[in-house]
Design a protein around this motif. Sequence first.
Motif, PDB file in Angstrom:
ATOM      1  N   ALA A  17      13.175  28.520 -30.919  1.00 44.56           N
ATOM      2  CA  ALA A  17      14.588  28.866 -31.032  1.00 44.56           C
ATOM      3  C   ALA A  17      14.718  30.358 -31.851  1.00 44.56           C
ATOM      4  O   ALA A  17      15.733  31.109 -31.497  1.00 44.56           O
ATOM      5  CB  ALA A  17      15.204  28.101 -32.311  1.00 44.56           C
ATOM      6  N   ARG A  18      13.614  30.576 -32.541  1.00 41.98           N
ATOM      7  CA  ARG A  18      13.572  32.176 -33.145  1.00 41.98           C
ATOM      8  C   ARG A  18      13.526  33.212 -31.796  1.00 41.98           C
ATOM      9  O   ARG A  18      14.173  34.209 -32.039  1.00 41.98           O
ATOM     10  CB  ARG A  18      12.694  32.420 -33.972  1.00 41.98           C
ATOM     11  N   GLU A  19      12.850  32.730 -30.857  1.00 38.37           N
ATOM     12  CA  GLU A  19      12.635  33.490 -29.783  1.00 38.37           C
ATOM     13  C   GLU A  19      13.897  33.831 -29.164  1.00 38.37           C
ATOM     14  O   GLU A  19      14.379  34.992 -28.683  1.00 38.37           O
ATOM     15  CB  GLU A  19      11.446  33.160 -28.913  1.00 38.37           C
ATOM     16  N   ALA A  63      15.754  42.147 -23.029  1.00 38.68           N
ATOM     17  CA  ALA A  63      16.289  40.999 -23.684  1.00 38.68           C
ATOM     18  C   ALA A  63      17.173  40.021 -22.987  1.00 38.68           C
ATOM     19  O   ALA A  63      17.002  38.852 -23.075  1.00 38.68           O
ATOM     20  CB  ALA A  63      16.867  41.527 -25.103  1.00 38.68           C
ATOM     21  N   VAL A  64      17.943  40.492 -22.122  1.00 34.01           N
ATOM     22  CA  VAL A  64      18.998  39.890 -21.368  1.00 34.01           C
ATOM     23  C   VAL A  64      18.160  39.133 -20.226  1.00 34.01           C
ATOM     24  O   VAL A  64      18.516  37.948 -20.073  1.00 34.01           O
ATOM     25  CB  VAL A  64      19.950  40.619 -20.689  1.00 34.01           C
ATOM     26  N   GLY A  65      16.937  39.732 -19.469  1.00 33.50           N
ATOM     27  CA  GLY A  65      16.360  39.114 -18.846  1.00 33.50           C
ATOM     28  C   GLY A  65      15.504  37.953 -19.358  1.00 33.50           C
ATOM     29  O   GLY A  65      15.100  36.870 -18.683  1.00 33.50           O
ATOM     30  N   GLN A 115      14.693  32.397 -19.694  1.00 29.93           N
ATOM     31  CA  GLN A 115      13.586  31.708 -20.037  1.00 29.93           C
ATOM     32  C   GLN A 115      13.349  31.312 -21.593  1.00 29.93           C
ATOM     33  O   GLN A 115      12.942  30.364 -21.834  1.00 29.93           O
ATOM     34  CB  GLN A 115      12.478  32.764 -19.958  1.00 29.93           C
ATOM     35  N   ALA A 116      13.933  32.001 -22.478  1.00 30.87           N
ATOM     36  CA  ALA A 116      13.677  31.472 -23.887  1.00 30.87           C
ATOM     37  C   ALA A 116      14.506  30.058 -24.098  1.00 30.87           C
ATOM     38  O   ALA A 116      14.078  29.075 -24.647  1.00 30.87           O
ATOM     39  CB  ALA A 116      14.164  32.588 -24.813  1.00 30.87           C
ATOM     40  N   GLN A 157      15.132  28.134 -21.635  1.00 35.57           N
ATOM     41  CA  GLN A 157      14.671  26.938 -20.836  1.00 35.57           C
ATOM     42  C   GLN A 157      13.437  26.124 -21.686  1.00 35.57           C
ATOM     43  O   GLN A 157      12.987  25.338 -21.714  1.00 35.57           O
ATOM     44  CB  GLN A 157      14.258  27.406 -19.543  1.00 35.57           C
ATOM     45  N   ASN A 158      12.490  27.389 -22.082  1.00 34.31           N
ATOM     46  CA  ASN A 158      11.363  26.964 -23.037  1.00 34.31           C
ATOM     47  C   ASN A 158      11.744  26.171 -24.366  1.00 34.31           C
ATOM     48  O   ASN A 158      11.187  25.171 -24.611  1.00 34.31           O
ATOM     49  CB  ASN A 158      10.750  28.246 -23.583  1.00 34.31           C
ATOM     50  N   LEU A 159      13.093  26.648 -24.921  1.00 37.89           N
ATOM     51  CA  LEU A 159      13.420  25.768 -25.933  1.00 37.89           C
ATOM     52  C   LEU A 159      13.791  24.216 -25.629  1.00 37.89           C
ATOM     53  O   LEU A 159      13.681  23.291 -26.206  1.00 37.89           O
ATOM     54  CB  LEU A 159      14.629  26.145 -26.642  1.00 37.89           C
ATOM     55  N   LEU A 160      14.484  24.107 -24.469  1.00 35.53           N
ATOM     56  CA  LEU A 160      14.930  22.883 -23.824  1.00 35.53           C
ATOM     57  C   LEU A 160      13.533  22.081 -23.567  1.00 35.53           C
ATOM     58  O   LEU A 160      13.615  20.821 -23.876  1.00 35.53           O
ATOM     59  CB  LEU A 160      15.507  23.024 -22.655  1.00 35.53           C
ATOM     60  N   ALA A 161      12.616  22.778 -23.067  1.00 30.16           N
ATOM     61  CA  ALA A 161      11.397  22.148 -22.460  1.00 30.16           C
ATOM     62  C   ALA A 161      10.797  21.597 -23.802  1.00 30.16           C
ATOM     63  O   ALA A 161      10.252  20.269 -23.889  1.00 30.16           O
ATOM     64  CB  ALA A 161      10.254  22.687 -21.682  1.00 30.16           C
ATOM     65  N   GLY A 162      10.822  22.311 -25.006  1.00 30.02           N
ATOM     66  CA  GLY A 162      10.133  21.787 -25.988  1.00 30.02           C
ATOM     67  C   GLY A 162      10.737  20.578 -26.793  1.00 30.02           C
ATOM     68  O   GLY A 162       9.971  19.862 -27.626  1.00 30.02           O
TER      69      GLY A 162
END
Length: 464
Positions: free
Chosen positions: A62-64, A94-96, A100-101, A103-108
């Motif tokens: 979330a912080r990422e 950052a926009v790119g 990914q950030a 999707q990583n949060l949802l996967a976690g």
Amino acid sequence: MLDVSAQSAQRARPRRGAVRRVAILVSLTLVLVAVAASLYLVRTVDSQLADVTRTYEIRRQARELMLAVVDAETGQRGYLITRDNAYLEPYNRAVGSLSQAYQNLLAGLGDNPEQRARIEALVPDLDAKRAEMARTIELMSSGQTADALALLRSDTGQLLMERIRSGLRQFIGEEDAKLIDRNNRMQFYRQLTIGTILAALAAAAILAYALLSRSQRKVAALSEQESRLRSQNEELEAHVRARTAEAEEARGHAERERARLETLLQDTNHRIGNSLATVSSLLGLQLARTGSDEVRSALEAAQLRVQAIASAHRRLRLGADLETTDAAEFLADVIDDLAATVPPSKSVRFEKYLEAMVIPARDATTLGIVVSELVTNALKHAFVEGEGGTVAIRFERPDGEATSLTVEDDGRGMASKEGQEGLGALIVKQLARQFGGSEPEYRERQGGGTAITVRLPLLDVPPR
């Protein structure tokens, strides 16, 4: 009165035995229950630790995501204010990383529907914020500075940013609350585990006491058995010492017999060599008293061959098994003896390229005769009177090929066929057949001279 006391004691023994058995069963049951409870608590603590780790990871993701949005906005504002393209690099990066950030949060989050819904609710704001930043940069890049700055100063981007920050803070706050709750539960389970372990230790102490009282009854029997075993062990050790002494004596006798046999074999070889040397001396005396050139030539050839056989016998050194010898060491000694017979006036130099190889001792003498014949042939036919040169002897076993013996010289070459048709060539041919060899190979040596190769395929094959 005495009979009554005895009867009371007899009745008390079974009662004490029953009580002891019940105590042992209860203690064992407590130990098993405590162990099962400890295992369950350990697994529960492991599960809690996994949840804590997952919570920390979700908070980090979330912080990422938050940092990616802040970095993008910082790059946007820096570019719009300074018009420096250097701010576009962190903006683009950052926009790119936003998608990914996210999707990583949802996967976690896994199968947590409440938190997934909270994060998915931020998607419109994230998309709108990304579109707002892209629009301002597009306007600035196309030269519409006033429009870009007007859009930047409007409340749209700031409101979007506030909603994103608020949503993520609330999300992180809930995760922090979960983390505190899990830590409290871990503390509870830790205390419960300690209590269970203490109960297991108490039950184990009771069980150990019960077993100790039972084990004491067996100490006397074990002590008696140990005494008997010690006595039997002493008798066995005395027997082993006697047999060991007999074995040492037999081994010493065998070593002495082997040494005596080795000495006899070495002495026999030396005697044969000395006897052949005597025969060579007799031939030399006969040679001195002969006037016929043909007879002298025959006697010289016979004397050289007798000397070669004598040298082979004297130089033979048997290995530890009394059946083999080192071919390289043996041939080196034989070649040295041949070199010693060459008059200094001839100036012939010998080169040895001998591969270390263990061969049967019975074949070593035959191999020495072959070498002597080939070297003698080179000394006799390769160099004209008054000239010298080099004779090289190679004994090798190339990979995947049979053992071979090569004698080459840098003399006058193969113009003379005497060395290929004489008695020496016939002897080499016959002896080579003992080792499965074919006809000796005669060839002209590059740079002048002759090389003779004899293949010995059966020399290194062990007997069946």
